[in-house]
Design an enzyme around this catalytic site. Structure first.
Site, PDB file in Angstrom:
ATOM      1  N   ARG A 348      40.805  53.761  40.386  1.00  0.00           N
ATOM      2  CA  ARG A 348      40.436  54.886  39.533  1.00  0.00           C
ATOM      3  C   ARG A 348      39.382  54.470  38.509  1.00  0.00           C
ATOM      4  NH1 ARG A 348      46.324  54.726  37.202  1.00  0.00           N
ATOM      5  NH2 ARG A 348      46.106  53.400  35.367  1.00  0.00           N
ATOM      6  N   GLU A 350      39.076  52.999  35.780  1.00  0.00           N
ATOM      7  CA  GLU A 350      39.691  52.088  34.820  1.00  0.00           C
ATOM      8  C   GLU A 350      39.374  50.659  35.238  1.00  0.00           C
ATOM      9  OE1 GLU A 350      43.894  51.621  32.408  1.00  0.00           O
ATOM     10  OE2 GLU A 350      43.623  53.211  33.864  1.00  0.00           O
ATOM     11  N   GLU A 633      52.127  51.586  40.475  1.00  0.00           N
ATOM     12  CA  GLU A 633      52.115  51.545  39.012  1.00  0.00           C
ATOM     13  C   GLU A 633      53.398  52.127  38.435  1.00  0.00           C
ATOM     14  OE1 GLU A 633      49.186  52.846  35.330  1.00  0.00           O
ATOM     15  OE2 GLU A 633      48.994  53.867  37.250  1.00  0.00           O
ATOM     16  N   HIS A 654      49.223  48.331  41.772  1.00  0.00           N
ATOM     17  CA  HIS A 654      49.390  47.836  40.409  1.00  0.00           C
ATOM     18  C   HIS A 654      50.392  46.697  40.494  1.00  0.00           C
ATOM     19  CE1 HIS A 654      47.617  50.287  37.158  1.00  0.00           C
ATOM     20  NE2 HIS A 654      48.381  49.619  36.314  1.00  0.00           N
TER      21      HIS A 654
END
Length: 754
Positions: A348, A350, A633, A654
């Site tokens: 994403r 980020e 995540e 994640h």
């Protein structure tokens, strides 16, 4: 190092993907070339060629460092590439220097134009040297890349591709000059860690037609990289490839990408084209293809998997297929997020080096792969950022958020040290020391470690606890609402004070290892004060820790904050809370790495196994039952009905919650260091959970350690191999410790009937 090169930028931006070139002839009268070394870096990312041959297999060079104070350069041996007449060419992309970073939509945090820097040093057998370096005599021109961004993807027009620029005699139509960029060569530093490489390829596993009629490619594995496409079609045809990690009700699940487009576009030349977008990368398992000329051929598309070049060191398999898949998910999640810096997620808008994630995961990483140089390199940037920010260790390293926060108020309150996240300054180097036994990392990082603890000491309340500034706390507690992942059960002051106690204790121990008597006394005293304040402020007379939840007991037990009687109570209470939760996970980022160890330490290893092997959501194995191939995540990144979690922040790759693999390696697998670097080893598997067969192995600095255990008819059989020169202890249930020396050992014990 003497630098002759200048940082040069093209006189035209050329769509953010310019080419730089020079031609040179070997100086007359010298003996043959004995060695040629190319030193390469950029404001952006750079790929170099000599007479059409790639200087290296590395990609995304020079990666992402704290560019304000450190720009790494790569060194390549190009001796075999030098001819009498040679062209040195460089292609530039935006990368982290110019591309978007974070969720603000902004890029160009570090500068306003792309630039390249190269110095080719040619040595002759007669001892003479010739240096070719970037300067204002170079030329620049356009490439076939029309757009490039790490988040948004790459557009390549094959009609514009002309490799003649890489070879002597190129006419240079449309090319122009370059100019020198103001640049401080003292910021140049060699790589400490590995470069990023293509480390795997995957073929299309399945071609799917979505309910809306879209063509979707499934590669069978959530990965990080890009697609290599071979195709032939009418000139000007545009193929679009959109990437995502999951499908949602049969369609490409792009909402978790937020603003990242993750889309590559390939414009055909009319001939046989091959596309490989090396100025971007995506986190994906699926790709949606549109515009393909004629019938789609799955053999024409290959997934190229990239990541930092890390040697694999640790392996583990068990008799439980779901647990094996989970362990593989941890491995793939780590590889996908160890792309030059240890990121939170790879897909994403980020992809930042969040300190809390690596603080939690570093012990697992150091078992699975040799991450000594990789994390040591990252710690240099942590130290630099911290040193320029009053001792504060930021949420992310490199700390690009410091620029974003200048434009709008930070959503995290006034920036200051934050528990778990800032504690990475201490926990990560300590992990490297434990894994590899090298005191150099402690020596290099000691000032950073000490500065962190001293900074936090200045933030303590009058009661001596850390409860006054913003904290992530037990981030992503599964009981927190999707829209507010910080609203955890665990009191944030308890979490923060426990974390800084652990850091102070570690720094005291590091000071002792390094022979720093005054510093040892200083940090030992800080730890003692924190221990007392924690118990005075947060532990009741009967042993209840404030907020009475799994995370606070896990931290208090594992960090050694409780008296023996209170620790015994805490262990029983922790086991009771786990049972009340149906053995489903009830911890977030702070508690998850430590809960199974806390249960084991207090005699509840059976409960730890129940947690590990639970399949209902939230649990480690629930994502596996949902087809996950990396660690998520959120515990429920995808809901049981196949809908993506409604939270704005949802990733399917994640690694942080995979930190339990460290406990698996030590307690289930039975391999743990007795002394730093595994110079002495504890072989102590603790069977449970119905597992009947476990294989674990680790390549250490001293050689390979391997443990295999089986259970049959109530008998535990353990076979272990230690390198010559390595001693240790064999500790088995119900048996006395047995000393070990290098070589093979086999032992059996009868297990008590359940």
């Amino acid at each position: 190092m003497t630098w002759h090169a200048q940082m040069i930028a093209p006189d035209s931006a050329f769509d953010g993907a310019p080419l730089l070139r020079t031609e040179f002839t070997l100086e007359n009268g010298h003996a043959p070339v004995s060695r040629a070394t190319l030193k390469l870096t950029a404001h952006g990312i750079a790929e170099a060629w000599l007479n059409g041959r790639a200087a290296s297999d590395d990609v995304l060079t020079p990666g992402w460092s704290s560019y304000e104070w450190r720009l790494r350069y790569a060194s390549y041996d190009v001796t075999d590439f030098i001819d009498e007449h040679t062209v040195l060419g460089i292609a530039l992309g935006k990368g982290w220097f110019g591309g978007r970073l974070g969720w603000t939509g902004r890029g160009w945090f570090y500068g306003s134009e792309l630039a390249g820097f190269a110095q080719l040093e040619i040595e002759f057998t007669d001892g003479s040297r010739q240096v070719i370096a970037t300067d204002e005599n170079w030329t620049s021109g356009p490439s076939a890349v029309l757009a490039n961004d790490l988040y948004d993807g790459e557009t390549i027009d094959a009609r514009l591709k002309d490799d003649a620029w890489k070879h002597p005699g190129f006419a240079g139509d449309g090319w122009t000059g370059v100019h020198a960029v103001d640049f401080d060569t003292t910021t140049l530093a060699p790589y400490l860690g590995p470069g990023v490489t293509r480390w795997n390829t995957l073929d299309v596993a399945e071609v799917i037609t979505s309910p809306s009629g879209k063509t979707l490619l499934d590669f069978g594995q959530n990965l990080v990289g890009w697609l290599r496409v071979r195709v032939q079609g009418p000139a000007g045809t545009e193929i679009t490839m959109r990437h995502a990690e999951v499908l949602e009700h049969g369609e490409l699940g792009t909402r978790p990408l937020r603003s990242a487009e993750a889309t590559d576009r390939f414009i055909l030349s009319g001939g046989d084209d091959e596309f490989e977008p090396t100025f971007t990368f995506h986190g994906f398992r699926y790709a949606e293809v549109s515009g393909w000329p004629g019938e789609f051929d799955p053999a024409a598309v290959t997934a190229i998997v990239i990541g930092s070049d890390l040697p694999r060191t640790g392996t583990m398999t068990t008799s439980d297929p779901l647990l094996n898949q989970f362990h593989q998910n941890v491995v793939w999640g780590m590889r996908g997020n160890f792309v030059d810096v240890p990121t939170d997620c790879p897909q994403r808008d980020e992809r930042l080096g969040w300190t809390g994630d690596i603080a939690a995961f570093a012990p697992t990483a150091a078992f699975l792969f040799d991450v000594d140089s990789f994390l040591s390199d990252w710690l240099v940037d942590l130290d630099l950022e911290q040193g320029h920010h009053d001792g504060i260790v930021g949420f992310v390293i490199p700390d690009v958020l410091k620029y974003a926060d200048r434009e709008r108020p930070t959503e995290f309150g006034p920036v200051d040290s934050t528990a778990i996240w800032s504690d990475a300054a201490v926990w990560v180097p300590w992990t490297l020391y434990q894994a590899y036994g090298d005191t150099d990392v402690l020596r290099r990082q000691f000032d950073s470690m000490a500065s962190h603890v001293r900074r936090v000491e200045s933030l303590l309340s009058s009661a001596g606890v850390w409860d006054g500034n913003f904290q992530f706390g037990d981030w992503l507690d599964p009981d927190a609402p999707p829209e507010d992942p910080a609203r955890a059960k665990a009191d944030k002051g308890v979490v923060a004070t426990a974390a800084i106690y652990r850091s102070a204790s570690i720094v005291a121990e590091v000071a002792e290892v390094l022979g720093l008597a005054a510093e040892h006394a200083e940090f030992d005293a800080i730890a003692s004060r924190l221990h007392r304040a924690f118990n005075d402020g947060y532990v009741s007379g009967d042993g209840i820790v404030l907020s009475d939840c799994t995370t606070v007991y896990s931290l208090a037990i594992e960090f050694g904050l409780l008296s023996p009687e209170h620790e015994d109570f805490a262990g029983r209470r922790l086991a009771e809370l786990a049972e009340q939760a149906g053995y489903r996970i009830s911890t977030g980022f702070a508690g998850t790495p430590f809960i199974t160890d806390a249960l084991t330490k207090t005699g509840h290893v059976d409960v730890a196994y129940r947690l590990l092997l639970e399949r209902e959501c939230p649990s480690w194995l629930y994502p596996v039952t949902m087809g996950a191939t990396t660690v998520w995540e959120r515990w429920d990144s995808m809901l049981p009905d196949g809908t993506i979690n409604p939270g704005e922040m949802t990733s399917f790759n994640h690694y942080a919650l995979g930190a339990v693999a460290d406990w698996m390696h030590r307690v289930v697998g039975g391999i743990a260091p007795l002394t730093p670097g595994y110079a002495s080893v504890l072989i102590a598997p603790q069977p449970g959970g119905g597992l009947t067969d476990v294989d674990t192995a680790l390549e250490t600095r001293h050689g390979r350690i391997a443990v295999h255990w089986t259970i049959a008819d109530g008998t535990l059989t353990v076979d272990a191999d230690l390198p010559e020169g390595v001693d240790g202890l064999l500790r088995l249930p119900g048996a006395d410790d047995r000393p070990l020396t290098g070589g093979h050992v086999s032992a059996t014990v009868e297990l008590p009937a359940e």
